[in-house]
Design a protein around this motif. Sequence first.
Motif, PDB file in Angstrom:
ATOM      1  N   CYS A  82       0.840  -0.793   0.374  1.00 25.29           N
ATOM      2  CA  CYS A  82      -0.003  -0.352   0.352  1.00 25.29           C
ATOM      3  C   CYS A  82       0.742   1.425  -0.201  1.00 25.29           C
ATOM      4  CB  CYS A  82      -0.946  -0.199   1.374  1.00 25.29           C
ATOM      5  SG  CYS A  82      -2.440   0.333   1.024  1.00 25.29           S
ATOM      6  N   GLY A 132       4.276  19.301   2.363  1.00 24.83           N
ATOM      7  CA  GLY A 132       3.309  18.658   3.337  1.00 24.83           C
ATOM      8  C   GLY A 132       2.615  17.492   2.582  1.00 24.83           C
ATOM      9  N   ASN A 133       2.604  17.933   1.153  1.00 24.62           N
ATOM     10  CA  ASN A 133       0.983  17.014   0.623  1.00 24.62           C
ATOM     11  C   ASN A 133       2.161  16.089  -0.242  1.00 24.62           C
ATOM     12  OD1 ASN A 133      -1.091  16.980   0.797  1.00 24.62           O
ATOM     13  ND2 ASN A 133      -0.574  19.579   0.358  1.00 24.62           N
ATOM     14  N   THR A 134       1.957  15.032  -1.127  1.00 23.24           N
ATOM     15  CA  THR A 134       2.795  14.224  -1.939  1.00 23.24           C
ATOM     16  C   THR A 134       1.661  14.003  -3.101  1.00 23.24           C
ATOM     17  OG1 THR A 134       3.440  12.147  -0.666  1.00 23.24           O
ATOM     18  CG2 THR A 134       3.235  11.331  -2.863  1.00 23.24           C
ATOM     19  N   ARG A 265       2.562 -10.764   0.039  1.00 26.08           N
ATOM     20  CA  ARG A 265       1.182 -11.217   0.432  1.00 26.08           C
ATOM     21  C   ARG A 265       0.967 -11.771  -0.988  1.00 26.08           C
ATOM     22  NH1 ARG A 265      -2.389  -8.017   2.471  1.00 26.08           N
ATOM     23  NH2 ARG A 265      -0.283  -6.215   2.487  1.00 26.08           N
TER      24      ARG A 265
ATOM     25  N   GLN B   9      -1.111  -6.852  11.833  1.00 22.52           N
ATOM     26  CA  GLN B   9      -0.208  -7.197  11.182  1.00 22.52           C
ATOM     27  C   GLN B   9      -1.141  -6.973   9.928  1.00 22.52           C
ATOM     28  OE1 GLN B   9       2.482  -6.591  10.881  1.00 22.52           O
ATOM     29  NE2 GLN B   9       3.174  -7.924   8.400  1.00 22.52           N
ATOM     30  N   ARG B  12      -2.572  -3.686   9.432  1.00 29.17           N
ATOM     31  CA  ARG B  12      -0.411  -2.442   9.481  1.00 29.17           C
ATOM     32  C   ARG B  12      -0.655  -2.388   7.597  1.00 29.17           C
ATOM     33  NH1 ARG B  12       1.272  -3.248  14.518  1.00 29.17           N
ATOM     34  NH2 ARG B  12       2.428  -5.266  13.706  1.00 29.17           N
ATOM     35  N   LEU B  13      -0.768  -3.736   7.513  1.00 30.29           N
ATOM     36  CA  LEU B  13      -0.399  -3.217   5.955  1.00 30.29           C
ATOM     37  C   LEU B  13      -1.266  -3.285   4.573  1.00 30.29           C
ATOM     38  CD1 LEU B  13       0.661  -7.116   5.676  1.00 30.29           C
ATOM     39  CD2 LEU B  13       2.511  -5.782   5.407  1.00 30.29           C
ATOM     40  N   SER B  14      -2.759  -2.748   4.744  1.00 32.33           N
ATOM     41  CA  SER B  14      -3.328  -2.602   4.709  1.00 32.33           C
ATOM     42  C   SER B  14      -3.978  -0.826   4.895  1.00 32.33           C
ATOM     43  CB  SER B  14      -4.910  -3.070   4.781  1.00 32.33           C
ATOM     44  OG  SER B  14      -4.913  -4.162   4.606  1.00 32.33           O
ATOM     45  N   LYS B  15      -3.011  -0.196   6.029  1.00 31.17           N
ATOM     46  CA  LYS B  15      -3.338   1.042   6.076  1.00 31.17           C
ATOM     47  C   LYS B  15      -4.259   1.079   6.679  1.00 31.17           C
ATOM     48  CE  LYS B  15       0.756   2.610   4.528  1.00 31.17           C
ATOM     49  NZ  LYS B  15       1.617   1.565   4.342  1.00 31.17           N
ATOM     50  N   LEU B  87      -2.997  14.532  -5.517  1.00 30.28           N
ATOM     51  CA  LEU B  87      -2.686  15.127  -4.197  1.00 30.28           C
ATOM     52  C   LEU B  87      -2.684  14.088  -3.458  1.00 30.28           C
ATOM     53  CD1 LEU B  87      -1.092  17.294  -4.271  1.00 30.28           C
ATOM     54  CD2 LEU B  87      -2.962  18.606  -2.901  1.00 30.28           C
ATOM     55  N   VAL B  88      -2.453  13.852  -2.242  1.00 28.22           N
ATOM     56  CA  VAL B  88      -2.367  12.777  -0.739  1.00 28.22           C
ATOM     57  C   VAL B  88      -1.558  13.375   0.026  1.00 28.22           C
ATOM     58  CG1 VAL B  88      -2.700  10.053  -2.365  1.00 28.22           C
ATOM     59  CG2 VAL B  88      -0.655  10.382  -1.567  1.00 28.22           C
ATOM     60  N   LYS B  89      -1.378  13.074   1.058  1.00 27.42           N
ATOM     61  CA  LYS B  89      -1.470  13.649   1.935  1.00 27.42           C
ATOM     62  C   LYS B  89       0.066  12.934   2.230  1.00 27.42           C
ATOM     63  CE  LYS B  89      -4.729  14.318   5.847  1.00 27.42           C
ATOM     64  NZ  LYS B  89      -6.066  13.350   6.146  1.00 27.42           N
ATOM     65  N   ARG B  90       0.712  13.575   3.019  1.00 23.41           N
ATOM     66  CA  ARG B  90       2.035  12.913   2.961  1.00 23.41           C
ATOM     67  C   ARG B  90       2.288  12.122   3.483  1.00 23.41           C
ATOM     68  NH1 ARG B  90       7.794  16.171   2.734  1.00 23.41           N
ATOM     69  NH2 ARG B  90       8.908  14.146   2.983  1.00 23.41           N
ATOM     70  N   ARG B  91       3.053  11.186   2.519  1.00 17.39           N
ATOM     71  CA  ARG B  91       3.651  10.287   3.954  1.00 17.39           C
ATOM     72  C   ARG B  91       5.185   9.843   3.335  1.00 17.39           C
ATOM     73  NH1 ARG B  91      -1.229   6.433   2.196  1.00 17.39           N
ATOM     74  NH2 ARG B  91      -0.131   5.356   3.996  1.00 17.39           N
ATOM     75  N   SER B  92       6.554   9.203   4.480  1.00 14.16           N
ATOM     76  CA  SER B  92       7.622   9.241   4.076  1.00 14.16           C
ATOM     77  C   SER B  92       7.626   7.933   3.683  1.00 14.16           C
ATOM     78  CB  SER B  92       8.244   9.482   5.669  1.00 14.16           C
ATOM     79  OG  SER B  92       7.392   8.978   6.765  1.00 14.16           O
TER      80      SER B  92
END
Lengths: 473, 92
Positions: A82, A132-134, A265, B9, B12-15, B87-92
């Motif tokens: 994901c 702050g965005n992607t 998986r 788990q 978590r993997l699937s957020k 546009l998506v929320k920031r993910r590092s």
Amino acid sequence: MKYELVSGLETHVELSTNTKIFCGCTTDFGGEQNTHCCPICIGLPGTLPKLNQKVVDYAIMAGLATNCEISHISKMDRKNYCYPDLPKAYQISQFDMPLCKNGYIELSNGRRIGITRIHIEEDAGKLVHQRGNTYVDYNRGGVPLIEIVSEPDIRSIDEAREYVEKLQMIMRYIGVSDCKMQEGSLRCDVNISLRPVGSTEFGTRTEIKNMNSFTYMTKAMEYEVSRQAELLDEGKEVTQETLRYIVEENRTESMRGKEDANDYRYFREPDLVTIEVSQEKIDRFKALLPELPDAKFARYVNELGIPEADAGLLVKYRKVAEYFEKASQGVANPKVVANCIIGQIFRRVENETEKEAFDIALSPEYLRDLVLLLDSGKIKMNLLKSTLEKMLDEGKPAADFIKEEDMGGVDADTLKQLCTDAIANNPNAVADYLGGKEKALKSLLGFVMKNSRGRADAVEAEKLLIEMVNASK
Amino acid sequence: MVTREDVLQMARLSKLYIKEEELDALTKDMDKIIAFAETISAAQCEQTNFDNINNLSNVLREDVVVPSYDREEILKNAESQDEGYFLVKRRS
């Protein structure tokens, strides 16, 4: 060093097909964001991927060129994770039945680096992290890749570098990828572990992701090797983790924590059918492979008498090699052609991209005709060199620059007269030479060459000048 | 047996965010789903070749470019967009 490096590489190579792996969108690099997209490559529900024939063909060629077995039957699988660069939340890749396996590449030191497998898969989109965005651009999403996985056979940073250079050369030769690291069409993940010299067990490894230049790859490996050596020296353990290399600070840092440990998986991609490759097709592709760089190198050295260092420079770029071969057709000594290319033409195509394209004004046939004039004794080496410069400037044949009366060189009497004139007209140079400045001879030689309109043989003229100057003492 | 940790788990993997009070019920459900899927293990299939179950192979397309969609169309369903990007929320 008391530790031995054990390294294996995963190399991603973008295939130079016209279209993406599962849809007809273009693979062109550098378009406006999200303009090379369709419902299939942005992963909209209800769409069906359809495999690009050329991707299978190119992967087979890559496998054959790296001594792999080609699987008669293989399939695609879903690798689930994901992250916004994957709109479907899975990447279509190959898991347990890759298209190619068990190959190798031989390094110049004779060591073979095993290739575990080569599989086909889709590239992910590009993320730009800002404010702050992607920001997500899916133009690259779905571009076909092959992933070439090596065995942990690499024992030094130099070997790692040569391995990647060889892969790059081979993929370019067979025309399946342009392998431009700066554009990301070749990138490597490097696995690194250390073990005490003499040990046969593997140490704990780390993986540095996405190396996209040879310089950074070398630096990142150097950093990681010394980091691990320090830990081991202190009796500490290396943590198995995925790292990214921070160029500006020349260090590596951990990319994901333990809780995000890889758990893909994998399962079979139900939307795509089995890939079958017949023996007949494998044989046909084998026959179509061009002469590869190693074979070319050996032939240049053994059959054409080219020194190894020069042969290496000629085979590095396929277009240079092709040019050299065309220009050497029927030439008595191909070394002369090699020297023309390396000594003179290369000065005009300095960077890698230019050498790769090798787009020069002078046709190889014109160069061959010029060298044939030397072979037949009509011109001397120095006239060949100066004429070549003019030909390179204008892309015209030798006949445009060498007059009939310039051919045939100068006879012994004329040469002697020219030398006498040179000495008579340059008393200072003569005095300097006799005073121990050997370089002063150059101005005398220059006088002779100029006044013979380049026809005199420079070697003979120099010999004669030394004789005459010394005799005048 | 599916455990609470398995479910966590997977989440978590699937957020996915799962509330503590949902966890037991979800674990039970997941266990039932797995048990149901397990039924298939009873099938006698040693002789079956799974390499090509649908008897189809090499359904391939030619490498010919088809015009892509207008960017407007592509971004139409995006929850958020800016300057032609998703546009998506920031993910590092």
